[in-house]
Design an enzyme around this catalytic site. Sequence first.
Site, PDB file in Angstrom:
ATOM      1  N   LYS A 171       1.026  -1.407  -0.050  1.00 41.81           N
ATOM      2  CA  LYS A 171       0.193  -0.205   0.033  1.00 41.81           C
ATOM      3  C   LYS A 171       0.935   1.262  -0.010  1.00 41.81           C
ATOM      4  CE  LYS A 171      -1.605   2.936   2.128  1.00 41.81           C
ATOM      5  NZ  LYS A 171      -1.201   4.540   1.475  1.00 41.81           N
ATOM      6  N   SER A 196       5.513   8.265   9.172  1.00 42.51           N
ATOM      7  CA  SER A 196       5.730   9.325  10.545  1.00 42.51           C
ATOM      8  C   SER A 196       5.387   8.243  12.046  1.00 42.51           C
ATOM      9  CB  SER A 196       4.688  10.407  10.462  1.00 42.51           C
ATOM     10  OG  SER A 196       3.511   9.808  10.607  1.00 42.51           O
ATOM     11  N   CYS A 255      14.032  10.895   6.014  1.00 40.19           N
ATOM     12  CA  CYS A 255      13.931  10.632   7.676  1.00 40.19           C
ATOM     13  C   CYS A 255      15.516  10.861   7.902  1.00 40.19           C
ATOM     14  CB  CYS A 255      13.511   9.299   7.680  1.00 40.19           C
ATOM     15  SG  CYS A 255      14.409   8.095   6.988  1.00 40.19           S
TER      16      CYS A 255
HETATM   17  P1  NAD Z   1       2.606   9.191   7.027  1.00 44.78           P
HETATM   18  O1  NAD Z   1       2.756   8.564   8.261  1.00 44.78           O
HETATM   19  O2  NAD Z   1       1.492  10.304   6.806  1.00 44.78           O
HETATM   20  O3  NAD Z   1       2.104   8.017   6.070  1.00 44.78           O
HETATM   21  C1  NAD Z   1       2.593   6.599   5.792  1.00 44.78           C
HETATM   22  C2  NAD Z   1       1.869   5.745   5.419  1.00 44.78           C
HETATM   23  O4  NAD Z   1       0.758   5.502   6.318  1.00 44.78           O
HETATM   24  C3  NAD Z   1       0.969   6.031   4.104  1.00 44.78           C
HETATM   25  O5  NAD Z   1       0.756   5.062   3.239  1.00 44.78           O
HETATM   26  C4  NAD Z   1      -0.284   6.461   4.409  1.00 44.78           C
HETATM   27  O6  NAD Z   1      -1.244   6.340   3.531  1.00 44.78           O
HETATM   28  C5  NAD Z   1      -0.535   5.718   5.516  1.00 44.78           C
HETATM   29  N1  NAD Z   1      -1.166   6.610   6.739  1.00 44.78           N
HETATM   30  C6  NAD Z   1      -1.330   7.724   7.047  1.00 44.78           C
HETATM   31  N2  NAD Z   1      -2.330   7.933   7.823  1.00 44.78           N
HETATM   32  C7  NAD Z   1      -2.811   6.907   8.241  1.00 44.78           C
HETATM   33  C8  NAD Z   1      -3.604   6.586   9.417  1.00 44.78           C
HETATM   34  N3  NAD Z   1      -4.275   7.529  10.231  1.00 44.78           N
HETATM   35  N4  NAD Z   1      -4.073   5.069   9.622  1.00 44.78           N
HETATM   36  C9  NAD Z   1      -3.613   4.402   8.684  1.00 44.78           C
HETATM   37  N5  NAD Z   1      -2.578   4.563   7.733  1.00 44.78           N
HETATM   38  C10 NAD Z   1      -2.074   5.970   7.624  1.00 44.78           C
HETATM   39  O7  NAD Z   1       3.886   9.548   6.365  1.00 44.78           O
HETATM   40  P2  NAD Z   1       4.356  10.211   5.037  1.00 44.78           P
HETATM   41  O8  NAD Z   1       4.053  11.958   5.557  1.00 44.78           O
HETATM   42  O9  NAD Z   1       3.996   9.754   3.941  1.00 44.78           O
HETATM   43  O10 NAD Z   1       5.975  10.127   5.244  1.00 44.78           O
HETATM   44  C11 NAD Z   1       6.855  10.962   6.038  1.00 44.78           C
HETATM   45  C12 NAD Z   1       7.248  10.388   7.499  1.00 44.78           C
HETATM   46  O11 NAD Z   1       7.752   9.145   7.215  1.00 44.78           O
HETATM   47  C13 NAD Z   1       8.149  11.176   8.179  1.00 44.78           C
HETATM   48  O12 NAD Z   1       7.628  11.222   9.508  1.00 44.78           O
HETATM   49  C14 NAD Z   1       9.433  10.369   8.098  1.00 44.78           C
HETATM   50  O13 NAD Z   1      10.336  10.751   8.924  1.00 44.78           O
HETATM   51  C15 NAD Z   1       9.182   9.084   8.022  1.00 44.78           C
HETATM   52  N6  NAD Z   1      10.056   8.379   7.223  1.00 44.78           N
HETATM   53  C16 NAD Z   1      10.711   7.486   8.105  1.00 44.78           C
HETATM   54  C17 NAD Z   1      11.562   6.681   7.520  1.00 44.78           C
HETATM   55  C18 NAD Z   1      12.354   5.773   8.440  1.00 44.78           C
HETATM   56  O14 NAD Z   1      12.930   4.824   7.780  1.00 44.78           O
HETATM   57  N7  NAD Z   1      12.584   5.855   9.799  1.00 44.78           N
HETATM   58  C19 NAD Z   1      11.913   6.591   6.074  1.00 44.78           C
HETATM   59  C20 NAD Z   1      11.112   7.501   5.535  1.00 44.78           C
HETATM   60  C21 NAD Z   1      10.422   8.256   6.014  1.00 44.78           C
END
Ligand code: NAD
Length: 504
Positions: free
Chosen positions: A178, A231, A286
């Site tokens: 997804k 996140s 990240c």
């Molecule tokens: P996000 O958490 O908004 O979304 C990530 C995924 O979760 C998406 O596929 C989204 O559809 C899903 N999602 C969003 N809200 C949801 C909910 N309420 N319930 C269930 N699923 C949900 O993250 P983003 O904005 O797409 O990405 C940026 C974030 O990812 C930043 O915080 C960054 O630090 C983090 N990140 C971390 C790493 C790591 O390896 N630690 C790597 C890349 C990005």
Amino acid sequence: MNARAEVTCIGHLIDGQRVSGGSRLAEVFDPATGAVSTQLQLADEATVQQAIASAQAAFPAWRATHPLKRARILTRFRELLEQNAEAIARLITAEHGKVLADAHGELQRGIENVEFASYAPELLKGEHSRNVGPGIDSWSEFQPLGVVAGITPFNFPVMVPLWMWPMALACGNTFVLKPSERDPSSALFVAELALQAGLPPGVLNVINGDKEAVDTLLADPRVKAVSFVGSTPIAEHIYATGCAHGKRVQALGGAKNHAVVMPDADIPNAVNALMGAAFGSCGERCMAVPLAVAVGNETADALVAGLKAEIARMQVGPGLDPAAQMGPLVTRAHFEKVRGYVDIGVQEGAELVVDGRGLRVPGHEGGYFLGPCLFDHVRPGMRIYHEEIFGPVLGVVRAHSLQEAMDLIDAHEYGNGTAIFTRDGEAARYFSDHIQVGMVGVNVALPVPVAYHSFGGWKRSLFGDLSAYGPDAVRFYTKRKTITQRWPGNGVRESAVFSFPSHR
Ligand code: NAD
């Protein structure tokens, strides 16, 4: 003519076919112009269940496939990724906004993960011990889990999915991916290349969607494990919900990485390293460095002066412009959030040395462009110190000693990456030995491990026990089975033994 009529609408990839599913639609934007580029069908429960059913039906035959055959498909897939690199990079840039060279870099890192996954036959070899008892041999083998799901963020739309599904598949699992609903096209295109490489239908399915799709994956008992990157609040939700449903979960979360600059550091090189780490990909990484901790006021003054001069030379523009070093932010909502943090920093009393809020990119007035921003005198207690901004905003924090800098880092809720810039080997060794962070760079601003190591932060940057990709992925996507075997000689009568162990 209505421009919207020309916008394509994309659905899902289930059982080897593009399918429709779900009545809700989301819009995908070109961040460089603000125009809607694609409409996306958001999967409903029935569509997600269809994808899970397809993955489950494909599992027995895929599990039984010779690991070398599975690996050969990945090798062909890797070749297709290389042949289609320009098209993939352009898809990434079109929806994420990052500059084309950076999109190619992301793809390259993804390809390295595919390469490592193609060594799975070697990595899956078990452990064998002969004569663990009289005539008894024992061995451990690593069996696939079944259907595995991956939920990925917007910021690496190709690389992060490639952290997950190639190794999961190489280990004999089937997969439901997804991707982020903000930039979904490149992950879908890449999955279709895998089908072209020979992946049987159902082994890899891609569903587009949002919370409804994710929550369906988390609740379905046919999904045995979930890999998540995103996140921290969502990572925590995924981890708690997935575990409550009895699944194996790894959930990688957000970050606020600090780079320490020591008084003896090579300042011009540290400045250049920080420029790329803070502003590359518009700070949407990240492993980005949004905080530089300068040890000593002289170091801080030199650092701020150097950064200010370099920022003045930076080129911001659409990702397809070869001269651009930094593109736009991903969506209008994210642009407003990041710009709001700059306002907050000013209200909190940090000194805004460079203000990127007024930036205009001619011809791209609708794009989500924010110029690089530099704050000095950022302090703990400020929201711009503690919270993940995920934009082109670099804060300089002033510390008196290495220990004070390390105490700050250790007290922070995130522990993804960190770096130290110094010429002092003893300080560097002490720092890397003691700091409470998962990935550490010494004169390396972005210490992202290569594909044959694993990637993972500490503290609230990772929920779960195993990191992403590399050797940890082999363990995450398999379960150990230990078999103890004995063949008693023909006609030998054995009496019952009531004490343990029964074969001494
Ligand atoms: P996000 O958490 O908004 O979304 C990530 C995924 O979760 C998406 O596929 C989204 O559809 C899903 N999602 C969003 N809200 C949801 C909910 N309420 N319930 C269930 N699923 C949900 O993250 P983003 O904005 O797409 O990405 C940026 C974030 O990812 C930043 O915080 C960054 O630090 C983090 N990140 C971390 C790493 C790591 O390896 N630690 C790597 C890349 C990005």
